[in-house]
Write a protein that holds these residues in place. Structure first.
Motif, PDB file in Angstrom:
ATOM      1  N   LEU C 305       0.795  -1.049  -0.049  1.00  0.00           N
ATOM      2  CA  LEU C 305      -0.170  -0.041  -0.187  1.00  0.00           C
ATOM      3  C   LEU C 305       0.760   1.337  -0.003  1.00  0.00           C
ATOM      4  CD1 LEU C 305      -2.666  -1.029   2.743  1.00  0.00           C
ATOM      5  CD2 LEU C 305      -2.932  -0.903   0.039  1.00  0.00           C
ATOM      6  N   ALA C 306       2.113   1.290   0.867  1.00  0.00           N
ATOM      7  CA  ALA C 306       2.770   2.380   0.666  1.00  0.00           C
ATOM      8  C   ALA C 306       3.463   2.666  -0.670  1.00  0.00           C
ATOM      9  CB  ALA C 306       3.898   1.990   1.867  1.00  0.00           C
ATOM     10  N   SER C 307       3.832   1.455  -1.405  1.00  0.00           N
ATOM     11  CA  SER C 307       4.248   1.644  -2.482  1.00  0.00           C
ATOM     12  C   SER C 307       3.483   2.160  -3.494  1.00  0.00           C
ATOM     13  CB  SER C 307       4.983   0.121  -3.117  1.00  0.00           C
ATOM     14  OG  SER C 307       4.363  -0.064  -4.429  1.00  0.00           O
ATOM     15  N   ILE C 308       2.113   1.969  -3.439  1.00  0.00           N
ATOM     16  CA  ILE C 308       0.782   2.511  -4.315  1.00  0.00           C
ATOM     17  C   ILE C 308       0.748   4.295  -3.752  1.00  0.00           C
ATOM     18  CG2 ILE C 308      -1.580   2.891  -4.323  1.00  0.00           C
ATOM     19  CD1 ILE C 308      -1.624  -0.308  -4.002  1.00  0.00           C
ATOM     20  N   VAL C 309       0.794   4.237  -2.511  1.00  0.00           N
ATOM     21  CA  VAL C 309       0.968   5.707  -2.008  1.00  0.00           C
ATOM     22  C   VAL C 309       2.342   6.384  -2.639  1.00  0.00           C
ATOM     23  CG1 VAL C 309       1.065   7.220  -0.059  1.00  0.00           C
ATOM     24  CG2 VAL C 309      -0.160   5.526   0.080  1.00  0.00           C
ATOM     25  N   GLY C 310       3.441   5.739  -2.522  1.00  0.00           N
ATOM     26  CA  GLY C 310       4.497   6.403  -3.068  1.00  0.00           C
ATOM     27  C   GLY C 310       4.508   6.898  -4.440  1.00  0.00           C
ATOM     28  N   ALA C 311       3.899   5.988  -5.252  1.00  0.00           N
ATOM     29  CA  ALA C 311       3.756   6.277  -6.618  1.00  0.00           C
ATOM     30  C   ALA C 311       2.454   7.378  -7.023  1.00  0.00           C
ATOM     31  CB  ALA C 311       3.444   5.061  -7.481  1.00  0.00           C
ATOM     32  N   GLY C 312       1.562   7.339  -5.945  1.00  0.00           N
ATOM     33  CA  GLY C 312       0.279   8.255  -6.154  1.00  0.00           C
ATOM     34  C   GLY C 312       0.735   9.439  -5.844  1.00  0.00           C
ATOM     35  N   VAL C 313       1.680   9.886  -4.884  1.00  0.00           N
ATOM     36  CA  VAL C 313       1.811  11.246  -4.629  1.00  0.00           C
ATOM     37  C   VAL C 313       2.708  12.048  -5.578  1.00  0.00           C
ATOM     38  CG1 VAL C 313       1.497  11.004  -2.117  1.00  0.00           C
ATOM     39  CG2 VAL C 313       3.688  10.367  -3.062  1.00  0.00           C
ATOM     40  N   GLN C 314       3.393  11.241  -6.584  1.00  0.00           N
ATOM     41  CA  GLN C 314       4.058  11.822  -7.612  1.00  0.00           C
ATOM     42  C   GLN C 314       3.283  12.551  -8.578  1.00  0.00           C
ATOM     43  OE1 GLN C 314       7.067   9.213  -8.901  1.00  0.00           O
ATOM     44  NE2 GLN C 314       7.552   8.538  -6.866  1.00  0.00           N
ATOM     45  N   ALA C 315       2.144  12.059  -8.637  1.00  0.00           N
ATOM     46  CA  ALA C 315       1.070  12.565  -9.547  1.00  0.00           C
ATOM     47  C   ALA C 315       0.647  13.840  -9.340  1.00  0.00           C
ATOM     48  CB  ALA C 315      -0.029  11.541  -9.840  1.00  0.00           C
ATOM     49  N   ASN C 316       0.308  14.733 -10.342  1.00  0.00           N
ATOM     50  CA  ASN C 316      -0.494  15.886  -9.946  1.00  0.00           C
ATOM     51  C   ASN C 316      -1.749  15.987  -9.560  1.00  0.00           C
ATOM     52  OD1 ASN C 316      -1.044  18.499  -9.766  1.00  0.00           O
ATOM     53  ND2 ASN C 316      -0.512  19.113 -12.006  1.00  0.00           N
ATOM     54  N   LEU C 317      -1.932  15.672  -8.157  1.00  0.00           N
ATOM     55  CA  LEU C 317      -3.107  15.234  -7.666  1.00  0.00           C
ATOM     56  C   LEU C 317      -4.231  16.153  -7.605  1.00  0.00           C
ATOM     57  CD1 LEU C 317      -2.073  13.156  -4.560  1.00  0.00           C
ATOM     58  CD2 LEU C 317      -3.079  12.257  -6.599  1.00  0.00           C
ATOM     59  N   TRP C 318      -3.535  17.425  -7.553  1.00  0.00           N
ATOM     60  CA  TRP C 318      -4.464  18.523  -7.384  1.00  0.00           C
ATOM     61  C   TRP C 318      -5.192  18.745  -8.742  1.00  0.00           C
ATOM     62  CZ3 TRP C 318      -7.340  21.101  -4.347  1.00  0.00           C
ATOM     63  CH2 TRP C 318      -7.789  22.408  -4.663  1.00  0.00           C
ATOM     64  N   SER C 504      -4.147   2.810 -20.370  1.00  0.00           N
ATOM     65  CA  SER C 504      -4.005   2.657 -21.694  1.00  0.00           C
ATOM     66  C   SER C 504      -3.588   3.725 -22.565  1.00  0.00           C
ATOM     67  CB  SER C 504      -5.358   1.993 -22.214  1.00  0.00           C
ATOM     68  OG  SER C 504      -6.307   2.816 -22.022  1.00  0.00           O
ATOM     69  N   SER C 505      -3.696   5.147 -22.001  1.00  0.00           N
ATOM     70  CA  SER C 505      -3.093   6.336 -22.724  1.00  0.00           C
ATOM     71  C   SER C 505      -1.613   6.567 -22.293  1.00  0.00           C
ATOM     72  CB  SER C 505      -3.883   7.154 -23.189  1.00  0.00           C
ATOM     73  OG  SER C 505      -5.021   7.151 -22.024  1.00  0.00           O
ATOM     74  N   TYR C 506      -0.944   5.543 -21.950  1.00  0.00           N
ATOM     75  CA  TYR C 506       0.455   5.914 -21.446  1.00  0.00           C
ATOM     76  C   TYR C 506       0.547   6.543 -20.118  1.00  0.00           C
ATOM     77  CZ  TYR C 506       2.231   4.283 -25.842  1.00  0.00           C
ATOM     78  OH  TYR C 506       2.849   3.627 -26.950  1.00  0.00           O
ATOM     79  N   ARG C 507      -0.815   7.254 -19.644  1.00  0.00           N
ATOM     80  CA  ARG C 507      -0.595   8.190 -18.398  1.00  0.00           C
ATOM     81  C   ARG C 507      -0.494   7.521 -17.385  1.00  0.00           C
ATOM     82  NH1 ARG C 507      -0.387  13.182 -20.264  1.00  0.00           N
ATOM     83  NH2 ARG C 507      -1.014  13.271 -22.659  1.00  0.00           N
ATOM     84  N   THR C 508       0.639   6.641 -16.948  1.00  0.00           N
ATOM     85  CA  THR C 508       0.697   5.705 -15.799  1.00  0.00           C
ATOM     86  C   THR C 508       0.826   6.855 -14.440  1.00  0.00           C
ATOM     87  OG1 THR C 508       2.523   4.829 -17.098  1.00  0.00           O
ATOM     88  CG2 THR C 508       2.387   4.088 -14.936  1.00  0.00           C
ATOM     89  N   ASN C 509       1.186   7.899 -14.638  1.00  0.00           N
ATOM     90  CA  ASN C 509       1.298   8.740 -13.384  1.00  0.00           C
ATOM     91  C   ASN C 509      -0.114   9.146 -12.970  1.00  0.00           C
ATOM     92  OD1 ASN C 509       3.876   9.420 -12.711  1.00  0.00           O
ATOM     93  ND2 ASN C 509       4.171  11.238 -13.820  1.00  0.00           N
ATOM     94  N   ASP C 510      -0.794   9.453 -13.747  1.00  0.00           N
ATOM     95  CA  ASP C 510      -2.369   9.850 -13.504  1.00  0.00           C
ATOM     96  C   ASP C 510      -2.855   8.590 -12.906  1.00  0.00           C
ATOM     97  OD1 ASP C 510      -1.845  12.080 -14.692  1.00  0.00           O
ATOM     98  OD2 ASP C 510      -3.396  12.077 -16.171  1.00  0.00           O
ATOM     99  N   ALA C 511      -2.574   7.466 -13.434  1.00  0.00           N
ATOM    100  CA  ALA C 511      -3.101   6.397 -12.969  1.00  0.00           C
ATOM    101  C   ALA C 511      -2.784   5.970 -11.756  1.00  0.00           C
ATOM    102  CB  ALA C 511      -2.809   5.132 -14.061  1.00  0.00           C
ATOM    103  N   ASP C 512      -1.619   6.126 -11.270  1.00  0.00           N
ATOM    104  CA  ASP C 512      -0.890   6.110  -9.928  1.00  0.00           C
ATOM    105  C   ASP C 512      -1.690   7.000  -8.926  1.00  0.00           C
ATOM    106  OD1 ASP C 512       0.711   4.287 -10.664  1.00  0.00           O
ATOM    107  OD2 ASP C 512       2.129   5.484 -10.913  1.00  0.00           O
ATOM    108  N   GLY C 513      -1.883   8.169  -9.451  1.00  0.00           N
ATOM    109  CA  GLY C 513      -2.489   9.239  -8.489  1.00  0.00           C
ATOM    110  C   GLY C 513      -4.210   8.884  -8.244  1.00  0.00           C
ATOM    111  N   LEU C 514      -4.686   8.268  -9.088  1.00  0.00           N
ATOM    112  CA  LEU C 514      -6.107   7.782  -9.209  1.00  0.00           C
ATOM    113  C   LEU C 514      -6.210   6.754  -8.256  1.00  0.00           C
ATOM    114  CD1 LEU C 514      -7.397   8.335 -12.635  1.00  0.00           C
ATOM    115  CD2 LEU C 514      -8.139   9.707 -10.813  1.00  0.00           C
TER     116      LEU C 514
END
Lengths: 336, 235, 539
Positions: C305-318, C504-514
């Motif tokens: 879960l921490a690894s998910i959080v770690g990836a997620g906070v790198q996204a532009n959450l706002w 599927s549109s390459y946006r891994t960062n967004d996916a992590d954030g979501l």
């Protein structure tokens, strides 16, 4: 207060006046896959550009992927609302035609030029991409230079591939290996198997593993690096050029027999191979345009692998042999 | 003395156990139902209360046929060994539910609740939760509810079994007092011969699903000719 | 003890829910079967089918064993330590994996256990030459334990917490040693619920799809669910899909029956409703053992879960949370989850009422018994009906009545409801049963029934299990992609669908954030589900 009421009345009047006009406006319904019409896909821009030229409304319906698109059409049969199906790939064409739901477009589609000179009386290509092994330059210094090198290479360097039972890239790799190895394909798979970290149900899962750094190679497209170069300004991810040539995926669109707006549908197909449509494709769908664009492609696209030879099997041949080849693959990949 | 509770050729089969009861119990008296454990005394009470319906035979209370009636439609109040109160409701509510299941209470009802609590020695306990009471206090609250229900029959299933001996004595005298005031018919299941002597006017002895003896209390306690009863009285 | 009217009503509700479920599943199957598929390549009984059936069962049996065996010490430790700081958070943590889309969970696990994961980096630093690989059976088992251990532990803990407080008073006054406590108190309580829990975990593992493919390492690791998906989505061969589904349901039902044959002694625990206080486990070894069990489980769960959080906070959450697409998807997801959750709770209550009415009968006839068994069986086996079968069948059915997109949200909610039903039943059935045992005779003798009883007697006591069940079901629905993917129309975008769409549109960062946001929503839900737990511990 009074003015609010007045403005509401005015708005209502305007609405009631415009409503009949809207009712007369024609609507073109296009079935496609979801990523095409997502915020980042080509859909929104395309809709705007087309609606400017047609005095009509363009209505997209998105399903999961190209296979789901065909299944959806089969389920809906003759009663489908679709005028156009956009997003089938060449492997599905034989099956799509067998449904009897499509109608030859009768257009001159010479504008669409794709490697291998694919042309068809029913389906018109709108973009294409060569399958390729994409690798992480930080993890792999000497990428394989051919499919043979990939097959025979160091088993410690892993690749993530897709499952041909559930995804189109998976099927693409299957056909590529078959094209190169022919009857020797099972032996090739038995060797390649040692390098395969895992086989994912779809492209997204494999590519996710790749960008997370879990696996240094992934089965994807020659165009994938363009995304990272354009959007992320990094050249870290590159496609490996294979000397045997690359298998191609061509995405096509066709008109339904039951289309309510056939003229409009034909107009859309023509629009599809015009620069207005093609300009949007590279940096939104991350595929190669199938026809001329008004401007040269972004630099990143010039740096991509340009396959010297293109593999493409006939759709009928694929339809006929797919099951047998998948069985062959299953056996080669399963037996210890 | 009129018969108040009658079981006419009642038969019941639960699993492999068979029960046959045929008896009439006097009104306005305290009748003890005794017997070895597993003999069927609780089943006897459950039949009267309506938790079991007989396969054959009729059950009459105060002359009315209640065989097919739901427990709530029978003119009885019940006190169990435990779980007499809803743990999440205060005493006033618990007792109030005895007057009206939908808790529609008039002012006089509320006064009756307070009086009943006072009568059982719990005055001022209206807002207390069952969890804060001792076992004896909880049983007193159950008595209070039986009081406000004003039913002609009171059924008790080993009501004092969970209490320590001293408390049992004081609860028994409370029961006798209340019985004298209301003149109701009381059925009490007990496995304690002393309690028979202390409380009951009559007693019946149940063994293997049958009534072996029904007699006035003194006679009951003096009988030695039935082996099972003799064993019960001596142990 | 029910009035005749209540019993009739109970049976009526049971019948209604049974008929409703049968109707929903039956229509889908009938629609698919009546479809003229033309060239069906029915190779159902090919060696391939047997191979994947064997693998499906093998991995499911092993996953179930491991999940339950490891969950037991965790649940025992948590039950023995009813008060320690952060306890409620450990329990909330255990509700999280279920609400995550499986791919996200898999990526989180890979971040820890994968080739480039934390564990391998540690091992490499310690001098290991080659990374150890989890891909294959071990990876599948790891992932299944990650998703199912918390579920099993929570259900076991609930069973242990239902034990009367007096038991602990008694055991300590008798001077029982930890092993005696386990043997005479804890194990009998656990043994009663383990067959049910094992059955549930088994079904979840048997129908696993994405995890098996992503972590399985190759097509040797294939479940029947994959074959069903393939035959409907890729080959469009409905008869084969139905046949495979029946095989899946039939074989799993056999296993469940076998599990249910284990003796489960009934235990009518009666308690004074006192708050649980434990007097055992005060020795140092016992303390160390509990700390170890809780700590290991927590670390095992929290790292991915921490690894998910770690990836997620790198996204532009706002900008993500402010995008209209996100807001729409969140609204859709929550609406569907709430409808599915409420439906699941209501259906469960109906089923429980039906079974209660029958168990209240003195001599239930053969029909009544069969009805009760089918209610129980239906409510759990329904998990085995592949969503893809339900979705496709209903699509065919509704297509003549207009745009299926209009019905899609309702269908997805119902499919999610069916998936959640076995979980909700596991939470609600024992709670209702205990409650009935405590209050049934009293309520009956006072003539409490209908609304008055529901409002005054049942709701206050059952509020917490109801909320827990609701949050369970909602989390499950929130994380589900399967049902939505069928209809996959742009008009019906849920959060997991948005995650996939971004991927599927390459946006891994967004996916992590979501994924991170989805996790936070699930956490909020589990907080509702475990609300009030603390009070009872102190009360």
């Amino acid at each position: 207060m009074r003015s609010t009421i007045l403005s509401i009345l005015a708005a209502a009047a305007a609405f009631s006046l415009s409503a009949p006009a809207e009712a007369q406006e024609k609507t073109l319904t296009v079935y496609t896959y979801e990523s095409f019409i997502s915020d980042w896909g080509p859909g929104p821009k395309m809709k705007e550009a087309f609606e400017k030229t047609c005095a009509c409304k363009l209505n997209f319906v998105g399903v999961a992927d190209g296979v789901a698109l065909l299944t959806r059409l089969k389920l809906e049969g003759k009663g489908t609302d679709a005028d156009i199906a956009l997003g089938l790939d060449t492997n599905l064409i034989s099956e799509a035609k067998a449904t009897g739901l499509f109608e030859p477009h009768g257009l001159d589609a010479a504008a669409a030029k794709v490697p291998g000179n694919y042309s068809d009386d029913t389906f018109i290509p709108y973009d294409y991409g060569h399958f390729a092994v994409v690798y992480d330059t930080q993890a792999i210094k000497n990428p394989p230079k051919s499919l043979k090198e990939l097959v025979d290479g160091d088993p410690a360097q892993k690749i993530a591939i897709e499952d041909p039972r559930t995804s189109t890239p998976g099927l693409g790799l299957l056909l590529w290996v078959k094209s190169v190895y022919g009857d020797q394909a099972p032996e090739a798979w038995a060797k390649l198997r040692k390098r395969v970290l895992t086989v994912t149900p779809g492209w997204s899962e494999a590519y996710g593993l790749f960008t997370k750094g879990e696996v240094p190679m992934v089965f994807s497209y020659t165009t994938s690096p363009a995304y990272h170069m354009v959007e992320e300004k990094t050249e870290r991810y590159q496609a490996a050029s294979f000397s045997e040539g690359h298998y191609i995926q061509i995405e096509v669109a066709g008109m339904l027999k039951g289309a309510k707006e056939k003229d409009l549908a034909k107009q859309f197909l023509k629009f599809m191979v015009s620069p207005a449509f093609q300009d949007v494709i590279p940096t939104t769908n991350w595929m190669m345009p199938a026809a001329t664009t008004s401007q040269p492609l972004p630099d990143a696209f010039n740096n991509l692998v340009q396959p010297t030879k293109t593999f493409l099997m006939g759709s009928d041949q694929v339809a006929k042999n797919r099951q047998a080849w998948i069985d062959e693959w299953l056996t080669a990949m399963s037996i210890n | 003395m009129a018969d108040d509770i009658a079981l006419n050729k009642v038969e019941l089969k639960l699993g492999i156990r068979e029960f046959r009861f045929d008896c009439a119990l006097p009104a306005g008296a305290v009748t003890a139902i005794t017997g070895p454990s597993g003999s069927g005394k609780s089943t006897f009470l459950n039949l009267v209360a309506g938790f079991e319906t007989p396969d054959r035979g009729r059950i009459l209370i105060a002359g009315g046929d209640v065989t097919e009636k739901h427990p709530s439609e029978r003119p009885v109040s019940l006190i169990f060994q435990d779980n007499n109160l809803f743990a999440h409701l205060d005493l006033a509510t618990n007792i109030g539910l005895g007057i009206s299941p939908s808790l529609k209470l008039s002012n006089s009802d509320r006064a009756a609740i307070s009086q009943a609590l006072e009568r059982v020695g719990l005055s001022g306990f209206e807002k207390r939760m069952p969890g804060t009471l001792s076992g004896g206090e909880r049983q007193r609250a159950a008595f209070a509810r039986a009081l406000v229900r004003k039913k002609p029959v009171l059924l008790m299933d080993e009501p004092f079994a969970a209490l320590h001996p001293g408390l049992r004595l004081s609860m028994a005298s409370l029961l006798i007092d209340l019985h004298r005031e209301t003149g109701n018919t009381v059925l009490i299941v007990t496995h304690d011969p002393d309690e028979v002597g202390r409380l009951a006017d009559h007693a019946i002895f149940v063994d293997h699903g049958q009534i072996l003896l029904q007699a006035p209390a003194e006679e009951f306690l003096a009988r030695r000719d039935i082996p099972a009863l003799a064993e019960f009285l001596s142990g | 003890m029910l009035t005749r009217a209540e019993r009739r009503r109970g049976i009526g509700w049971g019948l209604l829910s049974l008929a409703g479920i049968a109707f929903f599943v039956g229509i889908a199957v009938a629609a698919l079967l009546s479809w003229d598929a033309g060239n069906t390549q029915s190779r159902l009984f090919a060696a391939y089918t047997w191979r994947i059936l064997r693998f499906t069962l093998l991995q499911a049996v092993l996953s179930t064993l491991l999940s339950v065996v490891f969950a037991l010490p965790v649940a025992l430790a948590l039950a023995r330590r009813p008060r320690f700081p952060g306890r409620v958070w450990v329990i909330r943590l255990m509700a999280l994996p279920m609400g995550l889309p499986v791919l996200i969970g898999a990526l989180g696990l890979i971040g820890i256990w994968g080739r480039q994961g934390v564990m391998n980096s540690l091992l490499l630093k310690l001098g290991l030459e080659q990374p150890i690989s989890v891909y294959g059976l071990s990876g599948i088992l790891l992932a299944h334990v990650f998703f199912n251990l918390p579920l099993a532990a929570r259900l076991l803990l609930a069973a242990l917490e239902r034990l009367p407080a007096e038991y602990w008073l008694l055991s300590s006054s008798l001077g029982m040693k930890p092993f005696s406590v386990f043997r005479f108190i804890e194990w009998p309580a656990a043994r009663r619920v383990i067959p049910g829990i094992a059955g549930l975990v088994f079904m979840l593992c048997a129908t696993s799809f994405t995890l098996v493919l992503v972590l399985g390492g190759g097509p040797a690791a294939t479940t029947l669910e994959v074959a069903i998906y393939q035959s409907l989505r890729f080959d469009f061969d409905p008869p084969r899909a139905i046949a495979l589904s029946l095989l899946q349901i039939g074989v799993t039902a056999l296993i469940l029956i076998a599990i249910s044959l284990f003796p489960a002694p009934d235990d009518a625990g009666i308690t004074a409703g006192r708050a649980t206080r434990r007097f055992d486990g005060r020795t140092l070894p016992a303390w160390l053992w509990d700390v170890l069990a809780i700590l290991l489980a927590t670390i095992f769960l929290i790292l991915p879960l921490a690894s998910i959080v770690g990836a997620g906070v790198q996204a532009n959450l706002w900008s993500l949370v402010n995008s209209p697409a996100f807001l729409r998807a969140t609204w859709t997801s929550l609406t569907i989850a709430l409808s599915a959750g409420l439906l699941a709770v209501l259906t469960s209550l109906a089923i429980i009422a039906g079974r209660g009415a029958i168990s209240d009968m003195k001599t239930p006839g053969g029909t009544a018994k069969a009805f009760s068994v089918s209610l129980g069986g239906m409510s759990s086996l329904v998990l085995l009906v592949p969503p893809v079968v339900l979705g496709t069948g209903w699509f065919l059915m509704l297509r003549p009545f207009g745009d299926v997109a209009r019905f899609a949200p309702a269908l997805v909610a119902i499919i999610n409801m069916l998936m959640a039903l076995p979980f909700v039943m596991r939470v609600l059935a024992p709670a209702v049963e205990t409650h009935r045992k405590r209050t049934g005779r009293l309520s009956a003798s006072l003539g409490l029934s209908g609304f008055s009883r529901a409002w005054r007697i049942d709701l206050p006591v059952l509020a917490r299990p109801l909320l827990t069940a609701l949050s369970f079901a909602m989390a499950l629905s929130l994380g589900d992609l399967g049902a939505v993917a069928l209809f996959g129309s742009s008009d019906l975008t849920t959060l997991p669908w948005l995650v996939y769409s971004r991927l599927s549109s390459y946006r891994t960062n967004d996916a992590d954030g979501l994924a991170l946001i989805l996790g936070i929503i699930c956490l909020a839900l589990t907080m509702i589900g475990t609300a009030g737990r603390r009070e009872t511990n102190h009360g």
